[in-house]
Scaffold this active site. Structure first.
Site, PDB file in Angstrom:
ATOM      1  N   ASP A   6     -21.139  42.992 -33.368  1.00 53.11           N
ATOM      2  CA  ASP A   6     -21.143  42.496 -31.996  1.00 53.11           C
ATOM      3  C   ASP A   6     -19.835  41.762 -31.718  1.00 53.11           C
ATOM      4  O   ASP A   6     -19.294  41.098 -32.608  1.00 53.11           O
ATOM      5  CB  ASP A   6     -22.325  41.523 -31.842  1.00 53.11           C
ATOM      6  CG  ASP A   6     -22.735  41.254 -30.408  1.00 53.11           C
ATOM      7  OD1 ASP A   6     -21.850  41.209 -29.539  1.00 53.11           O
ATOM      8  OD2 ASP A   6     -23.946  41.052 -30.163  1.00 53.11           O
ATOM      9  N   HIS A  62     -19.879  39.277 -29.921  1.00 58.29           N
ATOM     10  CA  HIS A  62     -20.368  37.914 -29.761  1.00 58.29           C
ATOM     11  C   HIS A  62     -21.234  37.523 -30.954  1.00 58.29           C
ATOM     12  O   HIS A  62     -21.773  38.395 -31.641  1.00 58.29           O
ATOM     13  CB  HIS A  62     -21.180  37.795 -28.468  1.00 58.29           C
ATOM     14  CG  HIS A  62     -20.461  38.320 -27.264  1.00 58.29           C
ATOM     15  ND1 HIS A  62     -20.533  39.652 -26.882  1.00 58.29           N
ATOM     16  CD2 HIS A  62     -19.634  37.709 -26.384  1.00 58.29           C
ATOM     17  CE1 HIS A  62     -19.777  39.841 -25.814  1.00 58.29           C
ATOM     18  NE2 HIS A  62     -19.218  38.688 -25.488  1.00 58.29           N
ATOM     19  N   ASP A  79     -24.336  46.205 -31.139  1.00 52.48           N
ATOM     20  CA  ASP A  79     -24.064  45.983 -29.718  1.00 52.48           C
ATOM     21  C   ASP A  79     -22.808  46.772 -29.367  1.00 52.48           C
ATOM     22  O   ASP A  79     -21.757  46.582 -30.004  1.00 52.48           O
ATOM     23  CB  ASP A  79     -23.850  44.486 -29.473  1.00 52.48           C
ATOM     24  CG  ASP A  79     -23.736  44.125 -27.995  1.00 52.48           C
ATOM     25  OD1 ASP A  79     -23.193  44.943 -27.223  1.00 52.48           O
ATOM     26  OD2 ASP A  79     -24.159  43.022 -27.617  1.00 52.48           O
ATOM     27  N   GLU A  91     -27.171  47.157 -25.081  1.00 50.05           N
ATOM     28  CA  GLU A  91     -26.241  46.710 -24.045  1.00 50.05           C
ATOM     29  C   GLU A  91     -25.517  47.827 -23.286  1.00 50.05           C
ATOM     30  O   GLU A  91     -24.470  47.590 -22.689  1.00 50.05           O
ATOM     31  CB  GLU A  91     -25.229  45.693 -24.592  1.00 50.05           C
ATOM     32  CG  GLU A  91     -25.852  44.372 -25.044  1.00 50.05           C
ATOM     33  CD  GLU A  91     -26.247  43.426 -23.909  1.00 50.05           C
ATOM     34  OE1 GLU A  91     -26.006  43.770 -22.741  1.00 50.05           O
ATOM     35  OE2 GLU A  91     -26.810  42.346 -24.213  1.00 50.05           O
ATOM     36  N   ASP A 131     -24.015  35.574 -30.721  1.00 48.12           N
ATOM     37  CA  ASP A 131     -25.419  35.486 -30.297  1.00 48.12           C
ATOM     38  C   ASP A 131     -26.179  34.423 -31.083  1.00 48.12           C
ATOM     39  O   ASP A 131     -27.365  34.571 -31.391  1.00 48.12           O
ATOM     40  CB  ASP A 131     -26.115  36.843 -30.400  1.00 48.12           C
ATOM     41  CG  ASP A 131     -25.542  37.851 -29.399  1.00 48.12           C
ATOM     42  OD1 ASP A 131     -24.801  37.427 -28.492  1.00 48.12           O
ATOM     43  OD2 ASP A 131     -25.824  39.053 -29.523  1.00 48.12           O
ATOM     44  N   ASP A 156     -20.708  46.422 -27.231  1.00 50.92           N
ATOM     45  CA  ASP A 156     -19.521  45.670 -26.822  1.00 50.92           C
ATOM     46  C   ASP A 156     -18.633  45.275 -28.004  1.00 50.92           C
ATOM     47  O   ASP A 156     -17.571  44.675 -27.818  1.00 50.92           O
ATOM     48  CB  ASP A 156     -19.875  44.460 -25.946  1.00 50.92           C
ATOM     49  CG  ASP A 156     -20.583  43.323 -26.666  1.00 50.92           C
ATOM     50  OD1 ASP A 156     -20.459  43.207 -27.893  1.00 50.92           O
ATOM     51  OD2 ASP A 156     -21.267  42.531 -25.981  1.00 50.92           O
ATOM     52  N   HIS A 182     -29.716  36.613 -24.208  1.00 48.77           N
ATOM     53  CA  HIS A 182     -29.110  37.634 -25.074  1.00 48.77           C
ATOM     54  C   HIS A 182     -28.005  37.036 -25.951  1.00 48.77           C
ATOM     55  O   HIS A 182     -27.520  37.697 -26.866  1.00 48.77           O
ATOM     56  CB  HIS A 182     -28.609  38.843 -24.270  1.00 48.77           C
ATOM     57  CG  HIS A 182     -27.340  38.630 -23.502  1.00 48.77           C
ATOM     58  ND1 HIS A 182     -26.518  39.670 -23.095  1.00 48.77           N
ATOM     59  CD2 HIS A 182     -26.751  37.504 -23.024  1.00 48.77           C
ATOM     60  CE1 HIS A 182     -25.493  39.193 -22.419  1.00 48.77           C
ATOM     61  NE2 HIS A 182     -25.607  37.889 -22.360  1.00 48.77           N
ATOM     62  N   HIS A 207     -29.304  42.437 -25.529  1.00 48.90           N
ATOM     63  CA  HIS A 207     -29.414  42.108 -26.955  1.00 48.90           C
ATOM     64  C   HIS A 207     -30.450  41.031 -27.254  1.00 48.90           C
ATOM     65  O   HIS A 207     -30.637  40.671 -28.427  1.00 48.90           O
ATOM     66  CB  HIS A 207     -28.048  41.703 -27.517  1.00 48.90           C
ATOM     67  CG  HIS A 207     -27.856  42.126 -28.941  1.00 48.90           C
ATOM     68  ND1 HIS A 207     -26.637  42.072 -29.581  1.00 48.90           N
ATOM     69  CD2 HIS A 207     -28.722  42.620 -29.865  1.00 48.90           C
ATOM     70  CE1 HIS A 207     -26.772  42.500 -30.828  1.00 48.90           C
ATOM     71  NE2 HIS A 207     -28.033  42.836 -31.025  1.00 48.90           N
TER      72      HIS A 207
END
Length: 298
Positions: free
Chosen positions: A122, A124, A227, A272, A126, A229, A139, A99
């Site tokens: 996402d 996360h 993303d 990802e 980031d 994830d 990332h 990412h």
């Protein structure tokens, strides 16, 4: 619609082998044919060049950020590819790779649009910097850099200064935030919709609010960065930082459908996928399913 498919086979942002093979795997799974099914004109721009950097040189250009120079160089090239695609009235669809490439995508989109919005889907945030990141993996830093926070060669990528205003950033699905990220989100008053928030008020309510905020502003283009994830870890074994309590497949598709149907989205990342970690191509197949769904909505 013209689609510019851009592969970015990079793992330097996550420092984990395998992410660089994501674009190749998606091509093996006939991503171009999948997109063309929906009567789109696909221009496969191939993969951006990613130089080989020995692992022992990962801190050669910064004591806290791994592989900083190649990450910056690759993202600068990506930014120009995205800008060129948008200038040609094409829709840039960027496949990763980790990412960290979100910084290049946003930078290219920002140069083209007068007032960009970013929807960051996402697990996360980031929004780490070299000062807050526990890992030194870039990332986890692209969105902070796009906001103008962090290491100068990242914040000034492609052109000097921030690429997106805090008011125009929407983080959706986060459930693994570092302390520094929580602090920055509060300082900048980012539109942060954690998974706890989403479960409390409902996914549809969150999506509606984001769309209304974008439509009621003077935004002239929106970049969607997805993303994988953000999906529950049970669905995506082939990703580097899976997190439980994420979206199921239906919810992931609802997010994509509702945003893409607005016509607001002018560029997009899908990142990802790590084939080295995958189990029987489960994650690769899910990505292809999502790609089919994405271009059904566009």
């Amino acid at each position: 619609m013209d689609i510019s498919l851009i592969g970015v086979p990079i793992m330097y942002g996550c420092d984990r082998q395998g992410a660089q093979y994501g674009p190749k795997k998606l091509r093996q799974k006939a991503i171009i044919d999948i997109i063309r099914r929906h009567k789109e004109n696909v221009y496969d721009l191939g993969n951006l060049f990613v130089p080989h950097i020995p692992e022992e040189d990962k801190y050669a250009h910064h004591e806290k950020i791994k592989y900083l120079k190649p990450v910056v160089d690759i993202n600068t090239n990506l930014a120009h590819s995205v800008f060129s695609a948008l200038t040609s009235k094409s829709f840039p669809f960027i496949i990763g790779g980790d990412h960290s490439i979100g910084l290049g995508s946003i930078s290219g989109s920002s140069k083209f649009h007068n007032n960009l919005a970013v929807i960051w889907v996402d697990a996360h945030g980031d929004i780490n910097t070299h000062e807050t990141s526990p890992s030194g993996n870039s990332h986890g830093m692209p969105l902070a850099a796009a906001l103008g926070v962090g290491e100068p060669s990242m914040t000034n990528l492609y052109f000097n200064g921030p690429k997106v205003k805090p008011d125009n950033v929407f983080i959706i699905g986060a459930r693994d935030l570092d302390e520094g990220e929580i602090k920055l989100a509060k300082e900048l008053k980012l539109n942060l919709y954690t998974m706890d928030n989403i479960r409390k008020v409902g996914l549809e309510s969150v999506i509606k609010e984001v769309i209304e905020k974008i439509e009621n502003s003077n935004v002239d283009g929106t970049h969607l960065s997805f993303d994988i994830d953000v999906m529950d870890k049970s669905l995506v074994p082939g990703t580097g930082t899976p997190v439980d309590k994420g979206f199921n497949l239906e919810e992931g598709k609802i997010v994509l459908k509702e945003f893409l149907n607005t016509g607001l989205i002018k560029s997009m990342d899908l990142v990802e996928l790590n084939p080295n970690l995958d189990e029987n191509d489960t994650t690769a197949k899910l990505c292809i399913d999502l790609v089919d769904w994405i271009f059904k909505q566009l």
